[in-house]
Structure formats: C-alpha cells, structure tokens
Scaffold this active site. Structure first.
Site: not given
Ligand code: GLY
Length: 394
Positions: A114, A174
């Site tokens: 992330d 993501d």
């Molecule tokens: N990246 C995590 C979400 O979109 O919840």
C-alpha cells in the site's frame, strides 16, 4: 495524427465549455469542502497523537483515526494538500505538513503493497506543491521499498502478507494504484528498474485478473516459485465470481494512469475494456452510484459505495482526455460528479464528522465500514474537483 490533435483540442474546448455552465456547482463545493475540512481538523486535533495520525471514517458514532501503517493514512493529508493547491491559502499548507510528516517512517515499511496509497497521496502531493527535496527523497526510498515485494517469477508485486493459510502470493487489483509511485520515482531518480517492475506488474495483471466480460477478480493467488496461478478469489467482494465495485474502479483508474504515464497503447485498450464493462451497467451510464458489489444478492437493498463512484468519476475524467471515445467518458464522469455533489451524497457542512461524502462501504463481508463516510471517497472526489477547477481557470 493531425486529426487526432484537432480532435483533442476540440474535446478540451468542449470540456471547458461544459464546465463554464456548471461553474457555480464547482465553486460552491470547493467552498463547502474548505468549511468541512476545517471542521474535520477541529475534530481530529484533540484525538491526534504520535500513534493515531489520520482520520479514516466514523465508527460507533465517533471519528476514527488510524496509524501511519494503515493503507488509508495518506488520504487525509492528501485532501489538505489538494485544498492548498485549489485555494493557495497557506493555512492548508501548514495543516497538510502537520498531517504528512508522521507518515515519514512508512518509507521503510516493506510489509505491504500500500506504499503508493500512503506515500504518493501524501508526500507526492507535498513534493508537487513545495518542491522540497526532503519529500522527493522520501518518495524515492518508498518506491525502492515497494519494489522489494516484486517477484520476477510471478511478474508482480505481492499485495498482502496476511491470510497466509489461504494464499501464497496474493495480488489484488487495487495494487495497480501503487504503480504510479514507481513510475514517478523511476523518472525522478533514473532508476529504470522501478518502471520495469510497474510495467511488468501491469501486464501480468492485464493477463490474469480479467474475465471475458472485462470485469476483474479481486485477488489472484500465485505460486511464488513457479508463477502459476493457484486461485482467483475475492476478499472484499460478494463472491469469487462477482464484480466488487471498488475493484472495478481501481482497475479503470490504474490502467488509465499506466497509459497516461507510459504511452503504452495496451494499457489504454485495457482501460477502455474496463470502461465498456462499466458502461454496460445502465446505472453507471446514468451517473448512479453503484452498490458495493455489482452482483450483490439483495439489490436494491444493499449498501452503496460512494468511494467506487468517486474513483470511477475521476478515472473516467482522465480517460476522456486520452481516448478517442473521450466525450462518452466525460459524460459519465460529469454525471457521477453531479450525483456525488448533490444532497444524497454530499454532506451538509458541520455534519458527517467533517467528511465530504456519505454512503461508502469498506468491507461488507467483514461487516466493517458499511454505509459510512470514508476518507478515500473524499480524496478521489476532491481530486476530480481539483482537476475540473484547474481546467476552468486555464
Ligand atoms: N485497497 C483496499 C480497498 O479498496 O478497500
């Protein structure tokens, strides 16, 4: 080529004209966003300490702050930087610095993918607005740390380390959003391997994450030794074979960004395929905010996800400026923007604990963050507001 340039010029002209007519909405929402974020700062200040650094959502009626390691920690400082960018008022710069610096140590955190969400949304905007080389160095180190999660046999960055009993090498859609940091850092530092990793990751995702109808799986699990696919799963969606709304939005945004930053046509084609999937949904085409999963079993009695709508709206806006089919994408971006800007989603000033938007859903299967404000919905909405207002003033 000449035609294409002419077409782009005409499209930009149309975009600017269509905004002229809507100018009061833009101006009004910027004014309200400023009031609302000042209110958010008032509420967050007494809760903020060296551990709990950034507002994320409302939980049990209370404003919830997260640690710097949380994937959402960069969005609130990003929102403050965008207010500075929009208004030029030093108040926002000072507050933005205050909420950005506590994330500094994340540049060394190799435990998650992330990094882009955390660092590019905060320090990326900090550097963009100040040219302070300290921020630049932090970003380059962040990219190098993220790159340590790349596995050349798989051709991807590993997303998560949790749920090791379920997955060996999970890659989520993501993850496309963390590639912009790598591309930026490659350009800034001359470390081309960072770009190679981003491009390879995007190609592997393009090959393995999409179904025939151009919707995407949430999680693809690989064998880290051979690179073979072991499972195609969901984590935050309704079912393995369903289309989690925010996942589709991340894909659209991610591949649009990859084309914008690399000029590689394969990524444009993929972004347009995802757009096609979304535009086959009558609701999206009309600017209706999606339910949390397009295949959720009890539609229309399912929670909405404004964050998915905001991410899509911002991505469609960018795609409009890159694709030949630009007007179609601009129309849907406008419609989603108008929906999010209206009373059902845009909170009255002084309510919603300082968040701009209502009705997002974080993790329905875990019964977590259902129909609440969430900071990243505000981030992508503000990003779009910023892009639209820049276009107006140019
Ligand atoms: N990246 C995590 C979400 O979109 O919840």
């Amino acid at each position: 080529m000449k035609n294409w340039k002419y077409f782009s010029f005409v499209l930009l002209f149309c975009i600017a004209c269509s905004f002229e007519n809507n100018l009061p909405v833009e101006k009004e929402r910027i004014k309200q966003a400023a009031q609302q974020l000042r209110y958010a700062l008032e509420l967050a200040e007494p809760l903020r300490d060296s551990v709990w650094v950034s507002p994320r959502t409302i939980e049990n009626g209370k404003l919830k702050l997260v640690k710097s390691s949380d994937w959402t920690s960069g969005f609130f400082p990003g929102n403050l930087w965008m207010m500075y960018e929009i208004t030029g008022d030093d108040f926002w710069k000072e507050e933005a610095i205050k909420y950005t610096l506590p994330l500094k140590k994340e540049q060394w955190n190799a435990g998650t993918h992330d990094m882009g969400f955390k660092m590019f949304c905060s320090f990326g905007k900090a550097y963009g607005n100040t040219n302070n080389t300290e921020y630049r160095d932090i970003l380059i180190q962040s990219a190098k740390t993220l790159a340590t999660r790349f596995n050349p046999r798989v051709g991807c960055i590993r997303s998560w380390d949790h749920n090791a009993d379920k997955w060996d090498f999970p890659v989520i859609i993501d993850n496309m959003m963390n590639l912009e940091l790598l591309l930026w850092a490659a350009k800034e530092s001359g470390e081309n391997y960072l770009k190679d990793i981003a491009v390879t990751h995007a190609y592997t995702t393009l090959k393995n994450h999409f179904r025939d109808d151009n919707s995407s799986y949430h999680v693809v699990d690989y064998n880290p030794e051979t690179g073979e696919i072991q499972n195609k799963h969901t984590h935050q969606g309704y079912a393995h074979e369903s289309s989690w709304a925010r996942g589709q939005a991340w894909g659209l945004y991610g591949f649009t960004m990859m084309y914008r930053e690399t000029g590689n046509k394969d990524f444009l084609v993929q972004a347009e395929k995802i757009a096609d999937f979304l535009l086959k949904k009558e609701g999206i085409k009309k600017g209706v905010i999606p339910y949390w999963d397009f295949d959720a079993p009890n539609i229309p009695n399912e929670p909405l996800d404004a964050s998915a709508g905001a991410i899509m709206a911002s991505a469609f806006f960018d795609l409009a400026q890159l694709a030949e089919n630009g007007q179609v994408y601009l129309d849907v971006s406008d419609k989603l923007f108008n929906t999010l800007s209206a009373g059902k989603f845009f909170a009255p000033v002084g309510e919603n604990k300082g968040f701009l938007l209502m009705h997002s859903t974080g993790h329905k299967p875990h019964n977590s963050e259902i129909d609440v404000p969430i900071v990243y919905a505000d981030y992508y909405y503000l990003e779009l507001l910023n892009k639209r207002s820049k276009l107006i003033s140019n």
